[in-house]
Write a protein that holds these residues in place. Structure first.
Motif, short mmCIF file in Angstrom:
data_model
loop_
_atom_site.label_atom_id
_atom_site.label_comp_id
_atom_site.label_asym_id
_atom_site.label_seq_id
_atom_site.Cartn_x
_atom_site.Cartn_y
_atom_site.Cartn_z
N SER A 159 -39.49 7.84 10.71
CA SER A 159 -39.41 6.74 9.74
C SER A 159 -40.41 6.91 8.59
N GLU A 160 -41.23 7.97 8.64
CA GLU A 160 -42.21 8.21 7.58
C GLU A 160 -41.56 8.99 6.44
N VAL A 161 -41.62 8.43 5.23
CA VAL A 161 -41.03 9.06 4.05
C VAL A 161 -42.14 9.25 3.03
N GLN A 162 -42.22 10.45 2.46
CA GLN A 162 -43.26 10.73 1.47
C GLN A 162 -42.78 11.76 0.46
N ARG A 163 -43.45 11.80 -0.67
CA ARG A 163 -43.19 12.81 -1.70
C ARG A 163 -44.06 14.02 -1.39
N ILE A 164 -43.51 15.20 -1.61
CA ILE A 164 -44.26 16.42 -1.29
C ILE A 164 -44.23 17.38 -2.47
N TYR B 19 -33.65 4.08 -11.11
CA TYR B 19 -33.43 4.21 -9.66
C TYR B 19 -34.62 4.94 -9.07
N GLY B 20 -34.99 6.06 -9.65
CA GLY B 20 -36.23 6.77 -9.35
C GLY B 20 -36.38 7.24 -7.91
N ARG B 21 -37.56 7.77 -7.65
CA ARG B 21 -37.87 8.23 -6.30
C ARG B 21 -37.96 7.08 -5.33
N ASP B 22 -38.34 5.89 -5.85
CA ASP B 22 -38.41 4.72 -4.96
C ASP B 22 -37.03 4.41 -4.38
N GLU C 15 -36.19 7.09 -1.87
CA GLU C 15 -36.94 6.89 -0.63
C GLU C 15 -36.37 5.75 0.20
N GLN C 16 -35.99 4.66 -0.45
CA GLN C 16 -35.38 3.54 0.27
C GLN C 16 -34.07 3.95 0.92
N ALA C 17 -33.25 4.71 0.19
CA ALA C 17 -31.98 5.20 0.76
C ALA C 17 -32.24 6.09 1.96
N LEU C 18 -33.27 6.93 1.89
CA LEU C 18 -33.61 7.81 3.00
C LEU C 18 -34.05 6.99 4.22
N ARG C 19 -34.85 5.98 3.99
CA ARG C 19 -35.29 5.11 5.10
C ARG C 19 -34.10 4.42 5.77
N ARG C 20 -33.12 3.98 4.96
CA ARG C 20 -31.94 3.30 5.50
C ARG C 20 -31.05 4.25 6.30
N ASN C 21 -31.17 5.54 6.02
CA ASN C 21 -30.27 6.51 6.64
C ASN C 21 -30.97 7.45 7.62
N VAL C 22 -32.12 7.04 8.16
CA VAL C 22 -32.81 7.86 9.15
C VAL C 22 -31.86 8.11 10.32
N GLY C 23 -31.71 9.37 10.66
CA GLY C 23 -30.86 9.72 11.80
C GLY C 23 -29.41 10.00 11.44
N SER C 24 -28.98 9.63 10.23
CA SER C 24 -27.60 9.93 9.85
C SER C 24 -27.52 11.37 9.35
N ASP C 25 -26.30 11.88 9.24
CA ASP C 25 -26.17 13.26 8.76
C ASP C 25 -26.30 13.30 7.24
N SER C 26 -26.43 14.51 6.69
CA SER C 26 -26.66 14.69 5.26
C SER C 26 -25.53 14.10 4.43
N GLY C 27 -24.29 14.27 4.88
CA GLY C 27 -23.15 13.74 4.14
C GLY C 27 -23.20 12.23 4.02
#
Length: 176
Positions: free
Chosen positions: A73-78, A125-128, A131-143
């Motif tokens: 659940s940890e999301v960060q910019r690298i 929309y930006g990185r924020d 990041e929010q979309a990534l948090r909502r989709n933790v565990g889902s596939d890339s598609g």
């Protein structure tokens, strides 16, 4: 543009084929190529990534927006961005970011068509948003993640379209 893109890909492949295992060497070769042969490509925003068989990631970023990385659940910019390629002689790319990837890790790179999408109130929309979309989709596939971001952008930007590119790298859950 198509011919130039083909030449750039050929130069990249030549650098790899010549045994340039070091991303900094590949970057220096591309930088030289852009400055000497294809100045119309300058500045060239690039993000060079390599993932080896042991899931060790190396990343060098040249003017690209920072990739987004998720572990659980940890999301960060690298990855700090250096100057784009093709601008200054004597490229000094610095050391690549190195991460040993684990099962379920996700890396997302997005073009400006995704990050600069504007809402009616002129908010990016930006990185924020990414990041929010990534948090909502933790565990889902890339598609599923990509479909979620596209739906977000359609709603967010009231259907206004720009060219959009997403690169999503998700490490399979069954690696050891």
């Amino acid at each position: 543009a198509a011919i130039g893109g083909t030449q750039l890909r050929a130069e990249f492949r030549a650098a790899i084929s010549a045994g340039a295992a070091d991303l900094a060497v590949v970057a220096a070769r591309l930088d030289q190529f852009v400055r000497d042969e294809r100045p119309e490509f300058s500045p060239l925003r690039s993000c060079l990534l390599r993932i080896d068989a042991d899931f060790r990631l190396e990343l060098l970023n040249f003017g690209w927006d920072e990739p987004v990385f998720a572990r659980g659940s940890e999301v960060q910019r690298i990855g700090h961005a250096a100057d784009p390629l093709g601008i200054f002689p004597g490229l000094e790319p610095g050391s690549p970011l190195r991460i040993t990837l684990q099962a379920g890790d996700t890396i997302v790179l997005a073009s400006d068509g995704v990050l600069d999408a504007l809402a009616v109130e002129r908010k990016r929309y930006g990185r924020d948003g990414l990041e929010q979309a990534l948090r909502r989709n933790v565990g889902s596939d890339s598609g599923a993640f990509i479909e979620s971001v596209i739906a977000d952008l359609q709603e967010y930007s009231a259907g206004v379209r720009d060219d959009r590119t997403l690169l999503v790298i998700r490490v399979p859950g069954d690696i050891k």
